[in-house]
Design a protein around this motif. Sequence first.
Motif, PDB file in Angstrom:
ATOM      1  N   VAL A 103       0.838  -1.200   0.000  1.00  0.00           N
ATOM      2  CA  VAL A 103       0.000   0.000   0.000  1.00  0.00           C
ATOM      3  C   VAL A 103       0.876   1.254   0.000  1.00  0.00           C
ATOM      4  O   VAL A 103       0.686   2.171   0.797  1.00  0.00           O
ATOM      5  CB  VAL A 103      -0.992   0.035   1.194  1.00  0.00           C
ATOM      6  N   SER A 104       1.804   1.294  -0.936  1.00  0.00           N
ATOM      7  CA  SER A 104       2.717   2.432  -0.996  1.00  0.00           C
ATOM      8  C   SER A 104       2.002   3.714  -1.390  1.00  0.00           C
ATOM      9  O   SER A 104       0.938   3.690  -2.018  1.00  0.00           O
ATOM     10  CB  SER A 104       3.815   2.136  -2.011  1.00  0.00           C
ATOM     11  N   ASP A 105       2.635   4.836  -1.072  1.00  0.00           N
ATOM     12  CA  ASP A 105       2.151   6.127  -1.557  1.00  0.00           C
ATOM     13  C   ASP A 105       2.828   6.494  -2.878  1.00  0.00           C
ATOM     14  O   ASP A 105       2.684   7.630  -3.351  1.00  0.00           O
ATOM     15  CB  ASP A 105       2.364   7.223  -0.515  1.00  0.00           C
ATOM     16  N   GLN A 106       3.539   5.555  -3.473  1.00  0.00           N
ATOM     17  CA  GLN A 106       4.209   5.759  -4.749  1.00  0.00           C
ATOM     18  C   GLN A 106       3.561   4.889  -5.825  1.00  0.00           C
ATOM     19  O   GLN A 106       3.209   3.734  -5.573  1.00  0.00           O
ATOM     20  CB  GLN A 106       5.688   5.391  -4.643  1.00  0.00           C
ATOM     21  N   THR A 107       3.435   5.434  -7.029  1.00  0.00           N
ATOM     22  CA  THR A 107       2.824   4.682  -8.113  1.00  0.00           C
ATOM     23  C   THR A 107       3.777   3.620  -8.654  1.00  0.00           C
ATOM     24  O   THR A 107       4.999   3.780  -8.610  1.00  0.00           O
ATOM     25  CB  THR A 107       2.397   5.610  -9.253  1.00  0.00           C
ATOM     26  N   LEU A 108       3.188   2.537  -9.151  1.00  0.00           N
ATOM     27  CA  LEU A 108       3.952   1.440  -9.739  1.00  0.00           C
ATOM     28  C   LEU A 108       4.331   1.753 -11.183  1.00  0.00           C
ATOM     29  O   LEU A 108       5.393   1.338 -11.650  1.00  0.00           O
ATOM     30  CB  LEU A 108       3.113   0.162  -9.691  1.00  0.00           C
ATOM     31  N   ASP A 109       3.467   2.455 -11.892  1.00  0.00           N
ATOM     32  CA  ASP A 109       3.752   2.825 -13.258  1.00  0.00           C
ATOM     33  C   ASP A 109       3.143   4.194 -13.536  1.00  0.00           C
ATOM     34  O   ASP A 109       2.794   4.911 -12.596  1.00  0.00           O
ATOM     35  CB  ASP A 109       3.220   1.768 -14.233  1.00  0.00           C
ATOM     36  N   ASP A 110       3.044   4.532 -14.814  1.00  0.00           N
ATOM     37  CA  ASP A 110       2.654   5.905 -15.144  1.00  0.00           C
ATOM     38  C   ASP A 110       1.322   5.978 -15.891  1.00  0.00           C
ATOM     39  O   ASP A 110       1.115   6.868 -16.712  1.00  0.00           O
ATOM     40  CB  ASP A 110       3.755   6.574 -15.977  1.00  0.00           C
ATOM     41  N   TYR A 111       0.426   5.043 -15.587  1.00  0.00           N
ATOM     42  CA  TYR A 111      -0.895   5.089 -16.206  1.00  0.00           C
ATOM     43  C   TYR A 111      -1.817   5.947 -15.339  1.00  0.00           C
ATOM     44  O   TYR A 111      -1.951   5.709 -14.128  1.00  0.00           O
ATOM     45  CB  TYR A 111      -1.490   3.689 -16.346  1.00  0.00           C
ATOM     46  N   TRP A 112      -2.447   6.914 -15.973  1.00  0.00           N
ATOM     47  CA  TRP A 112      -3.377   7.805 -15.283  1.00  0.00           C
ATOM     48  C   TRP A 112      -4.632   7.976 -16.129  1.00  0.00           C
ATOM     49  O   TRP A 112      -4.574   7.944 -17.352  1.00  0.00           O
ATOM     50  CB  TRP A 112      -2.754   9.181 -15.058  1.00  0.00           C
ATOM     51  N   GLY A 113      -5.738   8.208 -15.460  1.00  0.00           N
ATOM     52  CA  GLY A 113      -6.960   8.547 -16.168  1.00  0.00           C
ATOM     53  C   GLY A 113      -7.054  10.052 -16.330  1.00  0.00           C
ATOM     54  O   GLY A 113      -6.097  10.787 -16.082  1.00  0.00           O
ATOM     55  N   GLN A 114      -8.248  10.498 -16.721  1.00  0.00           N
ATOM     56  CA  GLN A 114      -8.453  11.929 -16.931  1.00  0.00           C
ATOM     57  C   GLN A 114      -8.750  12.663 -15.618  1.00  0.00           C
ATOM     58  O   GLN A 114      -8.696  13.887 -15.555  1.00  0.00           O
ATOM     59  CB  GLN A 114      -9.614  12.158 -17.906  1.00  0.00           C
ATOM     60  N   GLY A 115      -9.039  11.890 -14.585  1.00  0.00           N
ATOM     61  CA  GLY A 115      -9.331  12.483 -13.292  1.00  0.00           C
ATOM     62  C   GLY A 115     -10.776  12.925 -13.174  1.00  0.00           C
ATOM     63  O   GLY A 115     -11.514  13.007 -14.175  1.00  0.00           O
ATOM     64  N   THR A 116     -11.195  13.216 -11.957  1.00  0.00           N
ATOM     65  CA  THR A 116     -12.535  13.730 -11.710  1.00  0.00           C
ATOM     66  C   THR A 116     -12.427  14.911 -10.753  1.00  0.00           C
ATOM     67  O   THR A 116     -11.731  14.841  -9.733  1.00  0.00           O
ATOM     68  CB  THR A 116     -13.475  12.634 -11.164  1.00  0.00           C
ATOM     69  N   GLN A 117     -13.084  16.005 -11.106  1.00  0.00           N
ATOM     70  CA  GLN A 117     -12.961  17.247 -10.341  1.00  0.00           C
ATOM     71  C   GLN A 117     -13.855  17.206  -9.104  1.00  0.00           C
ATOM     72  O   GLN A 117     -15.060  16.928  -9.207  1.00  0.00           O
ATOM     73  CB  GLN A 117     -13.350  18.445 -11.213  1.00  0.00           C
ATOM     74  N   VAL A 118     -13.263  17.526  -7.978  1.00  0.00           N
ATOM     75  CA  VAL A 118     -14.004  17.689  -6.726  1.00  0.00           C
ATOM     76  C   VAL A 118     -13.840  19.135  -6.275  1.00  0.00           C
ATOM     77  O   VAL A 118     -12.710  19.620  -6.139  1.00  0.00           O
ATOM     78  CB  VAL A 118     -13.485  16.734  -5.638  1.00  0.00           C
ATOM     79  N   THR A 119     -14.962  19.813  -6.086  1.00  0.00           N
ATOM     80  CA  THR A 119     -14.936  21.195  -5.637  1.00  0.00           C
ATOM     81  C   THR A 119     -15.779  21.318  -4.376  1.00  0.00           C
ATOM     82  O   THR A 119     -16.953  20.936  -4.386  1.00  0.00           O
ATOM     83  CB  THR A 119     -15.467  22.142  -6.720  1.00  0.00           C
ATOM     84  N   VAL A 120     -15.159  21.811  -3.314  1.00  0.00           N
ATOM     85  CA  VAL A 120     -15.844  21.948  -2.031  1.00  0.00           C
ATOM     86  C   VAL A 120     -15.975  23.435  -1.714  1.00  0.00           C
ATOM     87  O   VAL A 120     -14.964  24.136  -1.589  1.00  0.00           O
ATOM     88  CB  VAL A 120     -15.089  21.222  -0.911  1.00  0.00           C
ATOM     89  N   SER A 121     -17.203  23.892  -1.586  1.00  0.00           N
ATOM     90  CA  SER A 121     -17.438  25.302  -1.284  1.00  0.00           C
ATOM     91  C   SER A 121     -17.570  25.513   0.217  1.00  0.00           C
ATOM     92  O   SER A 121     -18.036  24.636   0.944  1.00  0.00           O
ATOM     93  CB  SER A 121     -18.699  25.778  -1.994  1.00  0.00           C
ATOM     94  N   SER A 122     -17.164  26.681   0.652  1.00  0.00           N
ATOM     95  CA  SER A 122     -17.205  26.977   2.094  1.00  0.00           C
ATOM     96  C   SER A 122     -18.522  27.604   2.502  1.00  0.00           C
ATOM     97  O   SER A 122     -19.352  27.947   1.683  1.00  0.00           O
ATOM     98  CB  SER A 122     -16.054  27.913   2.449  1.00  0.00           C
TER      99      SER A 122
END
Length: 122
Positions: A103-122
Amino acid sequence: QVQLVESGGGLVQAGGSLRLSCTVSGRTFSRYAWGWFRQAPGKEREFVAAISWNDEHTNYADFVKGRFTISRDNAKSTVYLQMNGLKPEDTAVYYCATVIPPVSDQTLDDYWGQGTQVTVSS
């Protein structure tokens, strides 16, 4: 070809909850440890949480402990991130990736998705 598709992001008020999903294709999902990372504007991408291949171990960044929960469903080739008690500082694009076992905090390789935006308003 490895593909990672993140979803579930959105706009939420502080204190609210979201559940992110990352569905993987092109590799044997159940053999890998998976993690969530995030990148806020103007900042480097940072580790959020990881889960071992057999679901027995998890690892969390200090700033999400007690608020976020990572889980996986091998039958659906999907890793989840349940986010409760969201804060404005959690605003970022969230990504999933394979991590170095268990359960490392380092990636095994360099595959990434497009991501998903999370926006938290105050």
